[in-house]
Enzyme design. Sequence first.
Site, mmCIF file in Angstrom:
data_model
loop_
_atom_site.group_PDB
_atom_site.id
_atom_site.type_symbol
_atom_site.label_atom_id
_atom_site.label_comp_id
_atom_site.label_asym_id
_atom_site.label_seq_id
_atom_site.Cartn_x
_atom_site.Cartn_y
_atom_site.Cartn_z
ATOM 1 N N GLU A 43 -30.991 -29.458 22.538
ATOM 2 C CA GLU A 43 -30.393 -30.172 23.912
ATOM 3 C C GLU A 43 -29.540 -31.312 23.452
ATOM 4 O O GLU A 43 -30.297 -31.718 21.886
ATOM 5 C CB GLU A 43 -30.880 -30.450 24.989
ATOM 6 C CG GLU A 43 -30.528 -31.335 25.799
ATOM 7 C CD GLU A 43 -31.720 -32.540 26.574
ATOM 8 O OE1 GLU A 43 -31.052 -32.628 28.437
ATOM 9 O OE2 GLU A 43 -32.415 -32.387 26.557
ATOM 10 N N LYS A 114 -28.782 -27.452 33.246
ATOM 11 C CA LYS A 114 -29.803 -28.372 33.805
ATOM 12 C C LYS A 114 -30.429 -28.484 35.834
ATOM 13 O O LYS A 114 -29.670 -29.502 35.905
ATOM 14 C CB LYS A 114 -29.981 -29.412 32.726
ATOM 15 C CG LYS A 114 -31.142 -30.085 32.665
ATOM 16 C CD LYS A 114 -31.385 -31.405 31.487
ATOM 17 C CE LYS A 114 -32.715 -31.570 31.521
ATOM 18 N NZ LYS A 114 -32.813 -32.735 30.736
ATOM 19 N N CYS A 157 -34.926 -29.166 28.097
ATOM 20 C CA CYS A 157 -36.564 -30.681 28.058
ATOM 21 C C CYS A 157 -36.538 -31.139 29.389
ATOM 22 O O CYS A 157 -38.255 -30.001 29.362
ATOM 23 C CB CYS A 157 -35.372 -31.313 28.232
ATOM 24 S SG CYS A 157 -35.449 -33.096 27.052
#
Length: 271
Positions: A43, A114, A157
């Site tokens: 990321e 995300k 993440c």
Amino acid sequence: MKSYLAAAIQMTSVPNLEQNLAQAEKLIELAVAQGATLVGLPENFSFMGEVKDKLAQAEEIAFASQKFLKQMAQRFQITILGGGFPIPTEDKSKVYNTAVLVDPKGQQINYYQKVHLFDVNVPDGNSYRESSTVVPGKHLPSVYVSQELGNIGVSICYDVRFPELYRHIANKGGDIIFVPAAFTAFTGKDHWQVLLQARAIENTSYIIAPAQTGINYDQRQTYGHAMIIDPWGVILADAGDRPGVAIAQITPERLEQVRAQMPSLKHRVFI
């Protein structure tokens, strides 16, 4: 699916686009030299800095990141994941945190925006408000089906704390799941490894987790330990706390063995 080598790249990205892409290129070259054909970048691989700077440069970062991924895939004949970079929204006041998967021809074969945003007051005194500049994705990850590499799912993440997203990928047939991250040093020391192992074990899937490490800017410190974990939860490779590469073999036989020994996905009562 055939056996092959995969690589999880670990970087210390900073607020300098060109410097980050140069660092990424060297690490990709290192991974390919060791035989990797599936490569993941972390990321924020192309830019990691203050949110105001990220917004100001978002269009440039997005264009350069996509061009870079295409060039690296074609040059090295690999499938590569750009694990998260900003793509501007229509009003340009916010961005999507987007991961892109590119094949050896330079074609985008999957992408994911995300969904879970990191709005957290970390016990070390730092506060993070990802939602101040990022729009959450509206869709759960899709799975890219590959006869050579296996079925590939993508997360980013903070998603790793939400097991329902990974069960969705498993329900779609996922064999390999990327978890590119910029995990904080404080939370990483307690949660990074155990969460990755849990996601591998409960979904009997390989986990490929590229990572950020070290001091990225000001007081922002990331944990590192890019990892590849097998479907039994065994850590096959760990990049430690410096920039580098974690490389491991992905094998269909291991997937079949673990899923036969522990057929938990077949035993689900609530789906």
